[in-house]
Design an enzyme around this catalytic site. Structure first.
Site, mmCIF file in Angstrom:
data_model
loop_
_atom_site.group_PDB
_atom_site.id
_atom_site.type_symbol
_atom_site.label_atom_id
_atom_site.label_comp_id
_atom_site.label_asym_id
_atom_site.label_seq_id
_atom_site.Cartn_x
_atom_site.Cartn_y
_atom_site.Cartn_z
ATOM 1 C CB ILE A 110 -0.916 -0.015 1.259
ATOM 2 C CG1 ILE A 110 -2.085 -0.961 1.026
ATOM 3 C CG2 ILE A 110 -1.375 1.361 1.634
ATOM 4 C CD1 ILE A 110 -3.246 -0.354 0.287
ATOM 5 C CE LYS A 167 1.535 13.365 13.548
ATOM 6 N NZ LYS A 167 0.767 12.178 13.189
ATOM 7 C CB VAL A 197 0.939 -17.065 -0.957
ATOM 8 C CG1 VAL A 197 0.150 -18.189 -0.307
ATOM 9 C CG2 VAL A 197 2.155 -16.693 -0.129
HETATM 10 C C1 LIG Z 1 -5.117 5.749 2.643
HETATM 11 C C2 LIG Z 1 -4.231 5.197 3.718
HETATM 12 C C3 LIG Z 1 -3.419 6.056 4.441
HETATM 13 C C4 LIG Z 1 -2.619 5.561 5.479
HETATM 14 N N1 LIG Z 1 -1.867 6.417 6.228
HETATM 15 C C5 LIG Z 1 -1.223 5.954 7.317
HETATM 16 C C6 LIG Z 1 -0.502 6.817 8.166
HETATM 17 O O1 LIG Z 1 -0.386 8.023 7.918
HETATM 18 N N2 LIG Z 1 0.078 6.300 9.273
HETATM 19 C C7 LIG Z 1 0.014 4.977 9.582
HETATM 20 O O2 LIG Z 1 0.509 4.559 10.617
HETATM 21 N N3 LIG Z 1 -0.615 4.126 8.747
HETATM 22 C C8 LIG Z 1 -1.235 4.577 7.644
HETATM 23 N N4 LIG Z 1 -1.887 3.708 6.828
HETATM 24 C C9 LIG Z 1 -1.790 2.282 7.077
HETATM 25 C C10 LIG Z 1 -0.455 1.773 6.549
HETATM 26 O O3 LIG Z 1 -0.339 2.118 5.185
HETATM 27 C C11 LIG Z 1 -0.359 0.273 6.717
HETATM 28 O O4 LIG Z 1 -0.632 -0.063 8.040
HETATM 29 C C12 LIG Z 1 1.030 -0.191 6.386
HETATM 30 O O5 LIG Z 1 1.410 0.247 5.124
HETATM 31 C C13 LIG Z 1 1.135 -1.702 6.452
HETATM 32 O O6 LIG Z 1 0.508 -2.302 5.384
HETATM 33 P P1 LIG Z 1 0.529 -3.893 5.300
HETATM 34 O O7 LIG Z 1 1.947 -4.353 5.317
HETATM 35 O O8 LIG Z 1 -0.374 -4.459 6.294
HETATM 36 O O9 LIG Z 1 -0.124 -4.195 3.884
HETATM 37 P P2 LIG Z 1 0.450 -3.943 2.324
HETATM 38 O O10 LIG Z 1 1.235 -2.711 2.315
HETATM 39 O O11 LIG Z 1 -0.768 -4.065 1.518
HETATM 40 O O12 LIG Z 1 1.407 -5.149 2.126
HETATM 41 C C14 LIG Z 1 0.930 -6.441 1.808
HETATM 42 C C15 LIG Z 1 2.105 -7.337 1.468
HETATM 43 O O13 LIG Z 1 1.623 -8.649 1.287
HETATM 44 C C16 LIG Z 1 2.184 -9.187 0.105
HETATM 45 N N5 LIG Z 1 1.220 -10.132 -0.469
HETATM 46 C C17 LIG Z 1 -0.126 -9.996 -0.571
HETATM 47 N N6 LIG Z 1 -0.656 -11.074 -1.175
HETATM 48 C C18 LIG Z 1 0.378 -11.900 -1.444
HETATM 49 C C19 LIG Z 1 0.479 -13.168 -2.069
HETATM 50 N N7 LIG Z 1 -0.584 -13.814 -2.557
HETATM 51 N N8 LIG Z 1 1.707 -13.714 -2.174
HETATM 52 C C20 LIG Z 1 2.808 -13.081 -1.695
HETATM 53 N N9 LIG Z 1 2.772 -11.885 -1.097
HETATM 54 C C21 LIG Z 1 1.577 -11.306 -0.991
HETATM 55 C C22 LIG Z 1 2.424 -8.000 -0.805
HETATM 56 O O14 LIG Z 1 3.449 -8.297 -1.730
HETATM 57 C C23 LIG Z 1 2.844 -6.935 0.199
HETATM 58 O O15 LIG Z 1 4.227 -7.020 0.429
HETATM 59 C C24 LIG Z 1 -2.636 4.174 5.758
HETATM 60 C C25 LIG Z 1 -3.405 3.315 4.977
HETATM 61 C C26 LIG Z 1 -4.203 3.806 3.958
HETATM 62 C C27 LIG Z 1 -5.027 2.864 3.139
#
Ligand SMILES: Cc1cc2nc3c(=O)[nH]c(=O)nc-3n(C[C@H](O)[C@H](O)[C@H](O)COP(=O)(O)OP(=O)(O)OC[C@H]3O[C@@H](n4cnc5c(N)ncnc54)[C@H](O)[C@@H]3O)c2cc1C
Length: 487
Positions: free
Chosen positions: A28, A61, A168
Protein backbone atom coordinates in the site's frame (compact mmCIF):
# COMPACT_ATOMS: atom_id res chain seq x y z
CA UNK A 1 8.77 -4.69 11.14
CA UNK A 2 7.63 -8.17 12.16
CA UNK A 3 10.64 -10.01 10.77
CA UNK A 4 13.05 -7.43 12.18
CA UNK A 5 11.76 -7.42 15.74
CA UNK A 6 11.18 -11.19 15.88
CA UNK A 7 14.73 -11.81 14.66
CA UNK A 8 16.12 -9.41 17.25
CA UNK A 9 14.04 -10.41 20.26
CA UNK A 10 13.53 -14.14 19.96
CA UNK A 11 17.25 -14.90 20.10
CA UNK A 12 17.98 -18.62 20.29
CA UNK A 13 14.29 -19.51 20.38
CA UNK A 14 13.73 -18.10 16.97
CA UNK A 15 14.30 -20.96 14.53
CA UNK A 16 13.82 -19.97 10.90
CA UNK A 17 12.09 -16.72 9.89
CA UNK A 18 11.06 -16.30 6.29
CA UNK A 19 9.31 -13.35 4.66
CA UNK A 20 7.29 -14.16 1.57
CA UNK A 21 6.28 -11.19 -0.53
CA UNK A 22 5.32 -10.63 -4.10
CA UNK A 23 6.64 -7.58 -5.96
CA UNK A 24 3.87 -8.30 -8.47
CA UNK A 25 1.29 -7.42 -5.80
CA UNK A 26 3.22 -4.62 -4.07
CA UNK A 27 2.49 -2.75 -0.88
CA UNK A 28 0.00 0.00 0.00
CA UNK A 29 2.94 2.25 0.88
CA UNK A 30 0.98 5.33 1.96
CA UNK A 31 1.54 5.13 5.73
CA UNK A 32 3.71 8.16 6.39
CA UNK A 33 2.63 9.78 9.65
CA UNK A 34 3.20 8.23 13.05
CA UNK A 35 2.80 8.77 16.79
CA UNK A 36 5.53 8.90 19.47
CA UNK A 37 5.63 5.18 20.44
CA UNK A 38 7.27 4.49 17.06
CA UNK A 39 10.43 5.76 18.72
CA UNK A 40 10.22 2.96 21.27
CA UNK A 41 9.92 0.39 18.51
CA UNK A 42 12.91 1.82 16.65
CA UNK A 43 14.85 1.86 19.86
CA UNK A 44 13.90 -1.80 20.55
CA UNK A 45 15.41 -2.55 17.15
CA UNK A 46 18.49 -0.55 18.12
CA UNK A 47 18.12 1.97 15.28
CA UNK A 48 19.86 5.32 15.53
CA UNK A 49 17.29 8.11 15.25
CA UNK A 50 19.19 10.42 12.91
CA UNK A 51 20.24 7.51 10.70
CA UNK A 52 16.60 6.42 10.57
CA UNK A 53 15.55 9.95 9.51
CA UNK A 54 18.28 10.07 6.86
CA UNK A 55 17.35 6.68 5.47
CA UNK A 56 13.62 7.41 5.26
CA UNK A 57 13.61 11.09 4.16
CA UNK A 58 12.02 11.60 7.57
CA UNK A 59 10.90 14.74 9.37
CA UNK A 60 9.74 15.55 12.90
CA UNK A 61 6.07 15.54 13.85
CA UNK A 62 4.85 17.44 16.95
CA UNK A 63 1.16 16.81 16.37
CA UNK A 64 -1.68 17.32 13.92
CA UNK A 65 -3.27 20.56 12.77
CA UNK A 66 -7.00 20.13 12.15
CA UNK A 67 -8.53 22.64 9.77
CA UNK A 68 -12.27 23.11 9.19
CA UNK A 69 -13.23 20.15 11.39
CA UNK A 70 -15.46 21.75 14.00
CA UNK A 71 -16.59 24.45 11.54
CA UNK A 72 -15.26 25.91 8.31
CA UNK A 73 -12.53 28.45 9.03
CA UNK A 74 -11.67 27.01 12.46
CA UNK A 75 -8.26 25.46 13.18
CA UNK A 76 -6.99 23.59 16.22
CA UNK A 77 -3.88 21.62 17.04
CA UNK A 78 -3.67 18.18 18.61
CA UNK A 79 -0.17 18.15 20.08
CA UNK A 80 1.79 15.21 21.42
CA UNK A 81 2.77 15.57 25.05
CA UNK A 82 1.31 17.43 27.99
CA UNK A 83 0.10 20.98 28.55
CA UNK A 84 1.68 23.43 30.97
CA UNK A 85 4.92 23.32 32.87
CA UNK A 86 5.12 20.74 35.62
CA UNK A 87 1.34 20.60 36.12
CA UNK A 88 -0.94 17.74 35.29
CA UNK A 89 -2.97 18.55 32.16
CA UNK A 90 -6.39 17.68 33.66
CA UNK A 91 -5.70 19.88 36.70
CA UNK A 92 -4.52 22.70 34.43
CA UNK A 93 -7.70 22.39 32.41
CA UNK A 94 -9.76 22.93 35.57
CA UNK A 95 -7.82 26.11 36.40
CA UNK A 96 -8.28 27.35 32.86
CA UNK A 97 -12.00 26.51 32.91
CA UNK A 98 -12.50 28.46 36.14
CA UNK A 99 -11.11 31.58 34.44
CA UNK A 100 -13.23 31.00 31.34
CA UNK A 101 -16.35 30.58 33.42
CA UNK A 102 -15.66 33.87 35.16
CA UNK A 103 -15.48 35.61 31.81
CA UNK A 104 -11.69 35.79 31.34
CA UNK A 105 -10.66 34.74 27.84
CA UNK A 106 -7.25 33.15 27.41
CA UNK A 107 -5.91 30.41 25.18
CA UNK A 108 -5.53 26.80 26.32
CA UNK A 109 -3.56 25.89 23.18
CA UNK A 110 -0.78 28.30 24.17
CA UNK A 111 -0.17 26.07 27.20
CA UNK A 112 1.22 23.36 24.91
CA UNK A 113 4.89 23.61 24.02
CA UNK A 114 4.41 21.40 20.96
CA UNK A 115 1.56 23.56 19.67
CA UNK A 116 3.44 26.83 20.02
CA UNK A 117 6.67 25.38 18.60
CA UNK A 118 4.82 23.82 15.67
CA UNK A 119 3.20 27.15 14.81
CA UNK A 120 6.67 28.71 14.78
CA UNK A 121 8.12 25.89 12.62
CA UNK A 122 10.39 24.91 15.48
CA UNK A 123 10.89 21.64 17.26
CA UNK A 124 10.54 22.56 20.91
CA UNK A 125 13.87 22.07 22.56
CA UNK A 126 15.94 23.71 25.20
CA UNK A 127 17.88 26.71 24.00
CA UNK A 128 21.39 25.94 22.92
CA UNK A 129 21.11 22.18 23.21
CA UNK A 130 23.11 20.51 20.49
CA UNK A 131 21.14 17.35 20.61
CA UNK A 132 17.86 19.22 20.42
CA UNK A 133 15.61 16.20 20.13
CA UNK A 134 16.88 14.66 23.32
CA UNK A 135 15.07 17.32 25.30
CA UNK A 136 11.72 16.80 23.63
CA UNK A 137 9.69 14.06 25.18
CA UNK A 138 6.79 13.82 22.79
CA UNK A 139 7.44 13.77 19.11
CA UNK A 140 7.02 11.35 16.26
CA UNK A 141 8.02 11.26 12.61
CA UNK A 142 6.81 11.54 9.08
CA UNK A 143 8.68 9.22 6.76
CA UNK A 144 8.58 7.45 3.43
CA UNK A 145 7.01 4.08 4.28
CA UNK A 146 8.65 2.38 1.29
CA UNK A 147 12.09 3.51 2.44
CA UNK A 148 11.36 2.38 6.02
CA UNK A 149 10.38 -1.05 4.67
CA UNK A 150 13.59 -1.26 2.62
CA UNK A 151 15.65 -0.20 5.65
CA UNK A 152 14.01 -2.86 7.83
CA UNK A 153 14.41 -5.49 5.11
CA UNK A 154 18.16 -4.85 5.17
CA UNK A 155 18.06 -4.97 8.98
CA UNK A 156 16.18 -8.28 9.08
CA UNK A 157 18.27 -9.92 6.38
CA UNK A 158 21.43 -8.96 8.27
CA UNK A 159 19.99 -10.90 11.23
CA UNK A 160 19.39 -14.09 9.32
CA UNK A 161 15.84 -13.58 8.00
CA UNK A 162 15.42 -14.99 4.51
CA UNK A 163 13.15 -13.50 1.92
CA UNK A 164 11.26 -15.34 -0.78
CA UNK A 165 10.06 -13.26 -3.71
CA UNK A 166 7.09 -15.39 -4.72
CA UNK A 167 3.34 -15.30 -4.83
CA UNK A 168 1.36 -17.45 -2.40
CA UNK A 169 -1.20 -19.30 -4.51
CA UNK A 170 -2.69 -21.71 -2.00
CA UNK A 171 -2.91 -22.29 1.75
CA UNK A 172 -2.96 -25.87 3.05
CA UNK A 173 -4.90 -26.49 6.25
CA UNK A 174 -4.35 -29.48 8.57
CA UNK A 175 -7.44 -31.67 8.29
CA UNK A 176 -7.47 -32.57 11.99
CA UNK A 177 -7.67 -29.05 13.49
CA UNK A 178 -7.78 -26.53 10.63
CA UNK A 179 -4.37 -25.06 11.52
CA UNK A 180 -2.27 -23.79 8.62
CA UNK A 181 0.15 -26.52 7.52
CA UNK A 182 1.92 -24.87 4.60
CA UNK A 183 1.78 -22.24 1.88
CA UNK A 184 2.07 -23.14 -1.78
CA UNK A 185 4.01 -20.70 -3.94
CA UNK A 186 3.70 -19.92 -7.63
CA UNK A 187 6.85 -21.90 -8.51
CA UNK A 188 5.23 -25.04 -7.10
CA UNK A 189 7.28 -24.98 -3.88
CA UNK A 190 5.78 -25.45 -0.43
CA UNK A 191 6.67 -23.57 2.77
CA UNK A 192 5.86 -25.23 6.08
CA UNK A 193 5.96 -23.37 9.39
CA UNK A 194 4.72 -23.48 12.98
CA UNK A 195 3.53 -19.87 13.19
CA UNK A 196 2.24 -17.76 10.29
CA UNK A 197 2.12 -13.97 10.56
CA UNK A 198 -0.37 -12.68 8.02
CA UNK A 199 0.91 -9.33 6.68
CA UNK A 200 -0.80 -9.71 3.31
CA UNK A 201 -2.74 -6.43 3.46
CA UNK A 202 -6.48 -5.88 2.98
CA UNK A 203 -6.95 -9.29 1.35
CA UNK A 204 -6.10 -11.14 4.60
CA UNK A 205 -4.79 -14.09 2.63
CA UNK A 206 -4.40 -16.39 5.63
CA UNK A 207 -6.60 -14.93 8.38
CA UNK A 208 -9.65 -14.44 6.15
CA UNK A 209 -9.33 -16.22 2.82
CA UNK A 210 -7.99 -19.43 4.39
CA UNK A 211 -9.24 -19.33 7.99
CA UNK A 212 -12.54 -17.48 7.41
CA UNK A 213 -12.16 -15.52 10.63
CA UNK A 214 -14.84 -12.91 9.87
CA UNK A 215 -14.83 -9.10 9.91
CA UNK A 216 -16.62 -6.59 12.11
CA UNK A 217 -17.67 -3.66 9.94
CA UNK A 218 -17.60 -0.17 11.50
CA UNK A 219 -18.77 1.77 8.44
CA UNK A 220 -21.86 2.98 10.30
CA UNK A 221 -19.57 5.10 12.53
CA UNK A 222 -16.70 5.72 10.14
CA UNK A 223 -18.32 5.96 6.71
CA UNK A 224 -15.27 6.90 4.63
CA UNK A 225 -14.36 3.94 2.41
CA UNK A 226 -11.98 5.33 -0.23
CA UNK A 227 -8.81 7.34 -0.46
CA UNK A 228 -6.96 8.96 -3.32
CA UNK A 229 -3.29 9.72 -2.71
CA UNK A 230 -0.63 11.70 -4.55
CA UNK A 231 2.82 12.99 -3.60
CA UNK A 232 3.79 16.52 -4.63
CA UNK A 233 6.77 18.84 -4.59
CA UNK A 234 7.59 20.65 -1.38
CA UNK A 235 6.95 24.35 -1.17
CA UNK A 236 7.62 26.76 1.66
CA UNK A 237 9.13 25.79 4.98
CA UNK A 238 9.21 22.29 6.45
CA UNK A 239 6.30 22.20 8.88
CA UNK A 240 6.82 19.87 11.89
CA UNK A 241 3.23 18.61 11.87
CA UNK A 242 0.68 16.69 9.85
CA UNK A 243 -2.25 18.72 8.53
CA UNK A 244 -5.74 17.30 8.26
CA UNK A 245 -8.29 19.45 6.45
CA UNK A 246 -11.95 18.45 6.58
CA UNK A 247 -13.60 18.53 3.15
CA UNK A 248 -17.19 18.11 2.03
CA UNK A 249 -17.10 14.29 1.93
CA UNK A 250 -14.12 13.42 4.14
CA UNK A 251 -10.72 14.94 4.83
CA UNK A 252 -7.36 15.59 3.22
CA UNK A 253 -3.96 14.79 4.72
CA UNK A 254 -0.73 16.68 4.16
CA UNK A 255 2.46 15.04 5.36
CA UNK A 256 5.76 16.91 4.79
CA UNK A 257 8.83 14.75 4.13
CA UNK A 258 12.31 15.93 3.23
CA UNK A 259 11.97 15.20 -0.50
CA UNK A 260 8.23 15.68 -1.06
CA UNK A 261 4.81 16.14 0.53
CA UNK A 262 2.45 13.19 0.88
CA UNK A 263 -1.21 14.08 0.23
CA UNK A 264 -4.43 12.18 0.17
CA UNK A 265 -8.20 12.62 0.35
CA UNK A 266 -10.05 10.07 2.48
CA UNK A 267 -13.69 10.17 1.42
CA UNK A 268 -17.05 8.48 1.50
CA UNK A 269 -18.09 7.01 -1.84
CA UNK A 270 -21.78 7.46 -0.95
CA UNK A 271 -21.29 11.22 -1.19
CA UNK A 272 -18.45 11.73 -3.68
CA UNK A 273 -17.28 10.16 -6.93
CA UNK A 274 -13.65 9.13 -7.49
CA UNK A 275 -13.26 11.83 -10.15
CA UNK A 276 -14.54 14.55 -7.86
CA UNK A 277 -12.26 13.39 -5.05
CA UNK A 278 -9.22 13.40 -7.32
CA UNK A 279 -10.13 16.86 -8.66
CA UNK A 280 -10.43 18.27 -5.12
CA UNK A 281 -7.13 16.71 -4.09
CA UNK A 282 -5.25 17.93 -7.16
CA UNK A 283 -6.63 21.44 -6.68
CA UNK A 284 -5.31 21.54 -3.11
CA UNK A 285 -1.63 20.63 -3.40
CA UNK A 286 1.30 22.81 -2.30
CA UNK A 287 3.42 21.95 -5.33
CA UNK A 288 3.49 20.08 -8.64
CA UNK A 289 2.26 16.46 -8.40
CA UNK A 290 4.97 13.80 -8.59
CA UNK A 291 2.67 11.04 -9.87
CA UNK A 292 -0.81 10.21 -11.05
CA UNK A 293 -3.38 10.02 -8.23
CA UNK A 294 -3.70 6.54 -6.77
CA UNK A 295 -7.07 5.17 -5.56
CA UNK A 296 -7.52 2.87 -2.57
CA UNK A 297 -10.61 1.18 -1.16
CA UNK A 298 -11.21 -0.03 2.35
CA UNK A 299 -13.83 -1.03 4.87
CA UNK A 300 -13.28 0.35 8.34
CA UNK A 301 -13.41 -2.38 10.97
CA UNK A 302 -11.48 -5.29 12.36
CA UNK A 303 -11.12 -9.05 12.11
CA UNK A 304 -13.24 -10.90 14.65
CA UNK A 305 -9.98 -12.45 15.87
CA UNK A 306 -6.47 -11.17 15.28
CA UNK A 307 -4.89 -14.47 16.33
CA UNK A 308 -6.72 -17.51 14.98
CA UNK A 309 -5.21 -21.02 15.32
CA UNK A 310 -1.53 -20.65 14.31
CA UNK A 311 -1.99 -17.39 12.41
CA UNK A 312 -1.52 -13.84 13.77
CA UNK A 313 -2.76 -11.03 11.52
CA UNK A 314 -0.97 -7.70 11.52
CA UNK A 315 -1.44 -4.45 9.64
CA UNK A 316 -4.13 -4.13 7.02
CA UNK A 317 -4.77 -7.89 7.22
CA UNK A 318 -6.00 -7.35 10.78
CA UNK A 319 -8.36 -4.43 10.14
CA UNK A 320 -8.48 -0.80 9.14
CA UNK A 321 -8.95 2.46 10.97
CA UNK A 322 -8.63 5.52 8.79
CA UNK A 323 -5.31 7.34 9.24
CA UNK A 324 -6.81 10.42 10.92
CA UNK A 325 -4.67 9.96 14.05
CA UNK A 326 -1.84 8.00 12.36
CA UNK A 327 -2.41 4.83 14.37
CA UNK A 328 -2.03 1.92 11.89
CA UNK A 329 1.71 1.46 12.04
CA UNK A 330 1.50 1.80 15.81
CA UNK A 331 -1.08 -1.01 15.97
CA UNK A 332 1.29 -3.27 14.04
CA UNK A 333 4.07 -2.51 16.49
CA UNK A 334 1.79 -3.05 19.51
CA UNK A 335 0.66 -6.34 17.97
CA UNK A 336 4.29 -7.42 17.77
CA UNK A 337 4.93 -6.47 21.39
CA UNK A 338 1.95 -8.56 22.47
CA UNK A 339 3.01 -11.45 20.26
CA UNK A 340 6.44 -11.43 21.87
CA UNK A 341 4.89 -11.29 25.35
CA UNK A 342 2.55 -14.18 24.57
CA UNK A 343 4.81 -16.16 22.26
CA UNK A 344 3.46 -19.71 21.89
CA UNK A 345 5.15 -23.08 21.75
CA UNK A 346 4.02 -25.69 19.24
CA UNK A 347 0.98 -26.61 21.33
CA UNK A 348 -0.57 -23.15 20.71
CA UNK A 349 -2.44 -23.06 24.02
CA UNK A 350 -5.74 -21.24 23.28
CA UNK A 351 -5.32 -19.01 26.37
CA UNK A 352 -2.49 -17.17 24.60
CA UNK A 353 -4.59 -16.35 21.56
CA UNK A 354 -7.50 -15.39 23.85
CA UNK A 355 -5.36 -12.86 25.70
CA UNK A 356 -3.86 -11.49 22.49
CA UNK A 357 -7.33 -11.01 21.04
CA UNK A 358 -8.72 -9.43 24.21
CA UNK A 359 -5.97 -6.81 24.26
CA UNK A 360 -5.99 -6.15 20.53
CA UNK A 361 -9.78 -5.78 20.33
CA UNK A 362 -9.83 -3.33 23.25
CA UNK A 363 -7.00 -1.27 21.72
CA UNK A 364 -8.73 -1.11 18.36
CA UNK A 365 -12.04 -0.08 19.90
CA UNK A 366 -10.53 2.68 22.04
CA UNK A 367 -8.78 4.18 19.01
CA UNK A 368 -11.93 3.79 16.92
CA UNK A 369 -13.87 5.86 19.46
CA UNK A 370 -11.23 8.60 19.46
CA UNK A 371 -11.47 8.83 15.67
CA UNK A 372 -15.28 8.83 15.69
CA UNK A 373 -15.18 11.82 18.07
CA UNK A 374 -13.71 13.98 15.27
CA UNK A 375 -16.72 13.24 13.06
CA UNK A 376 -19.43 13.35 15.69
CA UNK A 377 -18.49 16.55 17.53
CA UNK A 378 -18.84 19.05 14.73
CA UNK A 379 -20.95 22.08 14.00
CA UNK A 380 -20.65 21.48 10.26
CA UNK A 381 -23.88 20.88 8.41
CA UNK A 382 -22.80 22.04 4.97
CA UNK A 383 -22.81 18.60 3.32
CA UNK A 384 -24.57 15.23 3.63
CA UNK A 385 -21.52 13.54 5.21
CA UNK A 386 -21.26 16.03 8.06
CA UNK A 387 -25.01 16.08 8.63
CA UNK A 388 -25.03 12.28 8.83
CA UNK A 389 -22.09 12.26 11.25
CA UNK A 390 -23.63 14.86 13.56
CA UNK A 391 -26.81 12.82 13.75
CA UNK A 392 -25.28 9.36 14.20
CA UNK A 393 -25.34 7.39 17.44
CA UNK A 394 -21.85 6.69 18.70
CA UNK A 395 -20.59 3.73 20.78
CA UNK A 396 -21.67 4.13 24.41
CA UNK A 397 -18.12 4.41 25.87
CA UNK A 398 -17.53 7.43 23.63
CA UNK A 399 -20.94 8.95 24.37
CA UNK A 400 -20.12 8.59 28.09
CA UNK A 401 -16.76 10.30 27.69
CA UNK A 402 -18.37 13.16 25.77
CA UNK A 403 -21.03 13.63 28.46
CA UNK A 404 -18.43 13.66 31.25
CA UNK A 405 -16.32 16.24 29.47
CA UNK A 406 -19.26 18.41 28.45
CA UNK A 407 -20.44 18.51 32.07
CA UNK A 408 -17.25 19.59 33.84
CA UNK A 409 -14.16 18.76 31.79
CA UNK A 410 -13.70 15.31 33.36
CA UNK A 411 -11.64 13.01 31.14
CA UNK A 412 -12.61 9.37 31.53
CA UNK A 413 -9.75 6.88 31.48
CA UNK A 414 -10.55 3.39 30.19
CA UNK A 415 -8.27 0.38 30.13
CA UNK A 416 -6.41 -0.14 26.83
CA UNK A 417 -6.54 3.59 26.04
CA UNK A 418 -3.80 4.69 23.68
CA UNK A 419 -4.88 8.32 23.85
CA UNK A 420 -4.76 9.86 27.31
CA UNK A 421 -6.08 13.02 28.97
CA UNK A 422 -4.05 15.63 27.00
CA UNK A 423 -5.07 14.01 23.70
CA UNK A 424 -8.74 13.85 24.61
CA UNK A 425 -8.72 17.42 25.92
CA UNK A 426 -7.10 18.72 22.72
CA UNK A 427 -9.63 17.06 20.46
CA UNK A 428 -12.73 17.56 22.63
CA UNK A 429 -12.03 21.30 22.99
CA UNK A 430 -10.86 21.55 19.39
CA UNK A 431 -14.04 19.95 18.11
CA UNK A 432 -16.06 22.48 20.07
CA UNK A 433 -17.16 20.66 23.23
CA UNK A 434 -16.85 23.26 25.96
CA UNK A 435 -17.44 22.04 29.55
CA UNK A 436 -20.40 23.72 31.23
CA UNK A 437 -18.84 23.58 34.72
CA UNK A 438 -15.51 23.10 36.42
CA UNK A 439 -14.28 21.37 39.53
CA UNK A 440 -15.73 23.42 42.44
CA UNK A 441 -12.57 22.79 44.48
CA UNK A 442 -10.74 25.22 42.16
CA UNK A 443 -12.98 28.03 43.40
CA UNK A 444 -11.25 27.78 46.78
CA UNK A 445 -8.17 29.24 45.13
CA UNK A 446 -7.48 32.91 44.55
CA UNK A 447 -8.34 33.78 40.96
CA UNK A 448 -5.46 36.21 40.61
CA UNK A 449 -3.03 33.45 41.61
CA UNK A 450 -4.55 31.13 39.03
CA UNK A 451 -4.24 33.78 36.34
CA UNK A 452 -0.62 34.40 37.32
CA UNK A 453 0.17 30.67 37.23
CA UNK A 454 -1.29 30.27 33.73
CA UNK A 455 0.36 33.46 32.44
CA UNK A 456 3.71 32.28 33.76
CA UNK A 457 3.30 28.87 32.14
CA UNK A 458 2.31 30.48 28.86
CA UNK A 459 5.31 32.82 28.95
CA UNK A 460 7.75 30.01 29.79
CA UNK A 461 6.41 27.91 26.94
CA UNK A 462 6.65 30.75 24.43
CA UNK A 463 10.19 31.51 25.55
CA UNK A 464 11.20 27.87 25.18
CA UNK A 465 9.52 27.53 21.77
CA UNK A 466 11.11 30.70 20.42
CA UNK A 467 14.52 29.51 21.57
CA UNK A 468 14.14 26.10 19.90
CA UNK A 469 15.81 25.20 16.60
CA UNK A 470 13.89 25.62 13.39
CA UNK A 471 12.72 22.28 12.05
CA UNK A 472 14.54 22.58 8.74
CA UNK A 473 17.77 23.69 10.40
CA UNK A 474 17.61 20.68 12.68
CA UNK A 475 17.10 18.34 9.74
CA UNK A 476 19.85 19.99 7.69
CA UNK A 477 22.30 19.75 10.55
CA UNK A 478 21.58 16.27 11.84
CA UNK A 479 19.75 14.06 9.42
CA UNK A 480 19.61 15.42 5.87
CA UNK A 481 18.87 12.54 3.48
CA UNK A 482 20.64 12.13 0.18
CA UNK A 483 18.57 13.48 -2.72
CA UNK A 484 16.34 10.73 -4.13
CA UNK A 485 17.66 8.98 -7.22
CA UNK A 486 15.45 9.60 -10.27
CA UNK A 487 13.62 6.45 -11.39
C1 LIG B 1 -5.12 5.75 2.64
C2 LIG B 1 -4.23 5.20 3.72
C3 LIG B 1 -3.42 6.06 4.44
C4 LIG B 1 -2.62 5.56 5.48
N1 LIG B 1 -1.87 6.42 6.23
C5 LIG B 1 -1.22 5.95 7.32
C6 LIG B 1 -0.50 6.82 8.17
O1 LIG B 1 -0.39 8.02 7.92
N2 LIG B 1 0.08 6.30 9.27
C7 LIG B 1 0.01 4.98 9.58
O2 LIG B 1 0.51 4.56 10.62
N3 LIG B 1 -0.61 4.13 8.75
C8 LIG B 1 -1.24 4.58 7.64
N4 LIG B 1 -1.89 3.71 6.83
C9 LIG B 1 -1.79 2.28 7.08
C10 LIG B 1 -0.45 1.77 6.55
O3 LIG B 1 -0.34 2.12 5.19
C11 LIG B 1 -0.36 0.27 6.72
O4 LIG B 1 -0.63 -0.06 8.04
C12 LIG B 1 1.03 -0.19 6.39
O5 LIG B 1 1.41 0.25 5.12
C13 LIG B 1 1.13 -1.70 6.45
O6 LIG B 1 0.51 -2.30 5.38
P1 LIG B 1 0.53 -3.89 5.30
O7 LIG B 1 1.95 -4.35 5.32
O8 LIG B 1 -0.37 -4.46 6.29
O9 LIG B 1 -0.12 -4.20 3.88
P2 LIG B 1 0.45 -3.94 2.32
O10 LIG B 1 1.24 -2.71 2.32
O11 LIG B 1 -0.77 -4.06 1.52
O12 LIG B 1 1.41 -5.15 2.13
C14 LIG B 1 0.93 -6.44 1.81
C15 LIG B 1 2.11 -7.34 1.47
O13 LIG B 1 1.62 -8.65 1.29
C16 LIG B 1 2.18 -9.19 0.10
N5 LIG B 1 1.22 -10.13 -0.47
C17 LIG B 1 -0.13 -10.00 -0.57
N6 LIG B 1 -0.66 -11.07 -1.18
C18 LIG B 1 0.38 -11.90 -1.44
C19 LIG B 1 0.48 -13.17 -2.07
N7 LIG B 1 -0.58 -13.81 -2.56
N8 LIG B 1 1.71 -13.71 -2.17
C20 LIG B 1 2.81 -13.08 -1.69
N9 LIG B 1 2.77 -11.89 -1.10
C21 LIG B 1 1.58 -11.31 -0.99
C22 LIG B 1 2.42 -8.00 -0.81
O14 LIG B 1 3.45 -8.30 -1.73
C23 LIG B 1 2.84 -6.93 0.20
O15 LIG B 1 4.23 -7.02 0.43
C24 LIG B 1 -2.64 4.17 5.76
C25 LIG B 1 -3.40 3.32 4.98
C26 LIG B 1 -4.20 3.81 3.96
C27 LIG B 1 -5.03 2.86 3.14
Amino acid sequence: MAAGILARRLGDRRGRIEVIESPEIGTIGVGEATIPPLRLFNSALGLDENEFLRRTQGTIKLGIEFQDWSRIGHTYFHPFGVYGVGAETSALLQLWLSLQHSGERCSFEELSLNTVAAQLGRIAATQGADDALASVTAYAFHFDAGLYAAYLREYAEARGVSRIERKVVDVELRPEDGFIAALRLDDGSRVEADLFVDCSGFRGLLIEQALKTGYEDWTNWLPCDRAVAVPCASAGSLTPFTRSTARAAGWQWRIPLQHRIGNGYVYCSRFLSDDEAAATLMANLDGAPHAEPRFLRFTTGRRKKFWNKNCVALGLASGFLEPLESTSIHLIQRGLTHLLNLFPDRSFAPVLADEFNRIAIAKYERIRDFIILHYKATERNDSPLWRACREMDVPEPLAYRMRQFAHSGRVVRLSADLFVAPNWIAVLLGQGIFPAHHDPAVDQRDRTAIRRQLDAARAAIRWQAEAAPRHEDYIARNCRAAPPVAA
